[in-house]
Design a protein around this motif. Structure first.
Motif, short mmCIF file in Angstrom:
data_model
loop_
_atom_site.label_atom_id
_atom_site.label_comp_id
_atom_site.label_asym_id
_atom_site.label_seq_id
_atom_site.Cartn_x
_atom_site.Cartn_y
_atom_site.Cartn_z
N ILE A 6 -48.69 11.90 22.08
CA ILE A 6 -47.53 12.80 22.17
C ILE A 6 -46.37 12.13 21.44
O ILE A 6 -45.53 11.48 22.05
CB ILE A 6 -47.15 13.09 23.64
CG1 ILE A 6 -48.36 13.61 24.43
CG2 ILE A 6 -46.00 14.10 23.70
CD1 ILE A 6 -48.10 13.81 25.91
N PRO A 7 -46.32 12.25 20.11
CA PRO A 7 -45.23 11.59 19.36
C PRO A 7 -43.85 12.02 19.84
O PRO A 7 -43.60 13.20 20.10
CB PRO A 7 -45.48 12.05 17.92
CG PRO A 7 -46.94 12.37 17.87
CD PRO A 7 -47.26 12.92 19.24
N GLU A 8 -42.96 11.02 19.98
CA GLU A 8 -41.60 11.24 20.48
C GLU A 8 -40.74 12.08 19.53
O GLU A 8 -39.80 12.73 19.97
CB GLU A 8 -40.91 9.88 20.69
CG GLU A 8 -41.54 9.00 21.75
CD GLU A 8 -41.18 9.42 23.17
OE1 GLU A 8 -40.12 10.03 23.36
OE2 GLU A 8 -41.99 9.14 24.07
N ASN A 9 -41.04 12.04 18.23
CA ASN A 9 -40.17 12.68 17.24
C ASN A 9 -40.44 14.17 17.04
O ASN A 9 -39.85 14.80 16.18
CB ASN A 9 -40.31 11.97 15.89
CG ASN A 9 -41.72 12.07 15.32
OD1 ASN A 9 -42.71 12.10 16.04
ND2 ASN A 9 -41.81 12.13 14.00
N LEU A 10 -41.34 14.74 17.85
CA LEU A 10 -41.69 16.15 17.70
C LEU A 10 -41.20 16.96 18.90
O LEU A 10 -40.90 16.41 19.95
CB LEU A 10 -43.21 16.31 17.58
CG LEU A 10 -43.89 15.55 16.45
CD1 LEU A 10 -45.40 15.70 16.53
CD2 LEU A 10 -43.38 16.01 15.10
N LYS A 11 -41.15 18.27 18.72
CA LYS A 11 -40.89 19.21 19.80
C LYS A 11 -42.22 19.92 20.10
O LYS A 11 -43.10 19.98 19.24
CB LYS A 11 -39.85 20.25 19.38
CG LYS A 11 -38.50 19.66 19.03
CD LYS A 11 -37.76 19.35 20.28
CE LYS A 11 -36.32 18.94 20.00
NZ LYS A 11 -35.70 18.44 21.21
N TYR A 12 -42.34 20.49 21.29
CA TYR A 12 -43.62 21.07 21.72
C TYR A 12 -43.41 22.43 22.38
O TYR A 12 -42.33 22.74 22.87
CB TYR A 12 -44.31 20.13 22.72
CG TYR A 12 -44.61 18.79 22.10
CD1 TYR A 12 -45.79 18.58 21.41
CD2 TYR A 12 -43.68 17.76 22.16
CE1 TYR A 12 -46.05 17.36 20.81
CE2 TYR A 12 -43.93 16.53 21.55
CZ TYR A 12 -45.12 16.34 20.88
OH TYR A 12 -45.36 15.14 20.27
N THR A 13 -44.51 23.22 22.40
CA THR A 13 -44.49 24.51 23.10
C THR A 13 -45.43 24.41 24.30
O THR A 13 -46.28 23.53 24.36
CB THR A 13 -45.00 25.66 22.20
OG1 THR A 13 -46.41 25.49 21.98
CG2 THR A 13 -44.25 25.73 20.88
N ALA A 120 -40.97 15.28 24.11
CA ALA A 120 -42.23 14.59 24.42
C ALA A 120 -42.41 14.37 25.92
O ALA A 120 -43.50 14.57 26.46
CB ALA A 120 -42.29 13.26 23.67
N ALA A 121 -41.35 13.99 26.62
CA ALA A 121 -41.44 13.74 28.06
C ALA A 121 -41.78 15.02 28.82
O ALA A 121 -42.63 15.03 29.72
CB ALA A 121 -40.14 13.14 28.58
N ALA A 122 -41.14 16.13 28.46
CA ALA A 122 -41.40 17.41 29.13
C ALA A 122 -42.82 17.89 28.83
O ALA A 122 -43.50 18.45 29.70
CB ALA A 122 -40.37 18.45 28.68
N TYR A 123 -43.29 17.64 27.60
CA TYR A 123 -44.66 18.04 27.25
C TYR A 123 -45.68 17.20 28.02
O TYR A 123 -46.67 17.71 28.53
CB TYR A 123 -44.89 17.95 25.74
CG TYR A 123 -46.26 18.43 25.34
CD1 TYR A 123 -46.60 19.78 25.47
CD2 TYR A 123 -47.22 17.56 24.86
CE1 TYR A 123 -47.86 20.24 25.14
CE2 TYR A 123 -48.49 18.01 24.52
CZ TYR A 123 -48.80 19.34 24.65
OH TYR A 123 -50.06 19.79 24.33
#
Length: 130
Positions: A6-13, A120-123
């Protein structure tokens, strides 16, 4: 400790797509979790360059040996680039989901939508609760 998947520099859905934001361009792919759940990817249906897509709406599909899954756009905008390599090498989604396995690049039409994406933390929390 952060999860290397889960790379820190990305956003997720919530649907397991990732988004790399660079200015008004957003590169989209599927997460490590998504590709491992799908299994071996055998086909990717890509949108055409110039297609306008809406946040949360399907823009293509990924077909694996197990299932066919829709891809949902993390943002609204216009498709400015598609990863044509996936047509002949769909397994790249399995081998390099955050690198060469990117799917589309979208020119963002509404930057406020970025705040609706998970960090990343929420994902990671979403995956633990699943």
């Amino acid at each position: 400790m952060s999860d290397p998947n889960i790379p820190e520099n990305l956003k997720y859905t919530n649907e397991h797509e990732w988004a790399r934001v660079e200015g008004n361009k957003v590169t989209v792919g599927i997460t490590f979790h998504a590709q491992s759940t799908l299994g071996d990817v055998v086909y990717v249906e890509l949108p055409k360059v110039g297609t306008t897509i809406d946040q949360g709406e399907p823009f293509g599909t990924v077909e694996s040996v197990k299932a066919v899954s829709e891809l949902f756009s993390p943002v609204s905008g216009k498709v400015v680039k598609v990863n044509e390599e996936l047509t002949s090498a769909p397994e790249t989604l399995n081998t390099d989901p955050y690198g060469d396995g990117w799917i589309v690049e979208i020119e963002l039409s509404d930057t406020s939508q970025l705040s609706e994406l998970l960090d990343a933390a929420a994902y990671a929390k979403l995956l633990k609760e699943a």
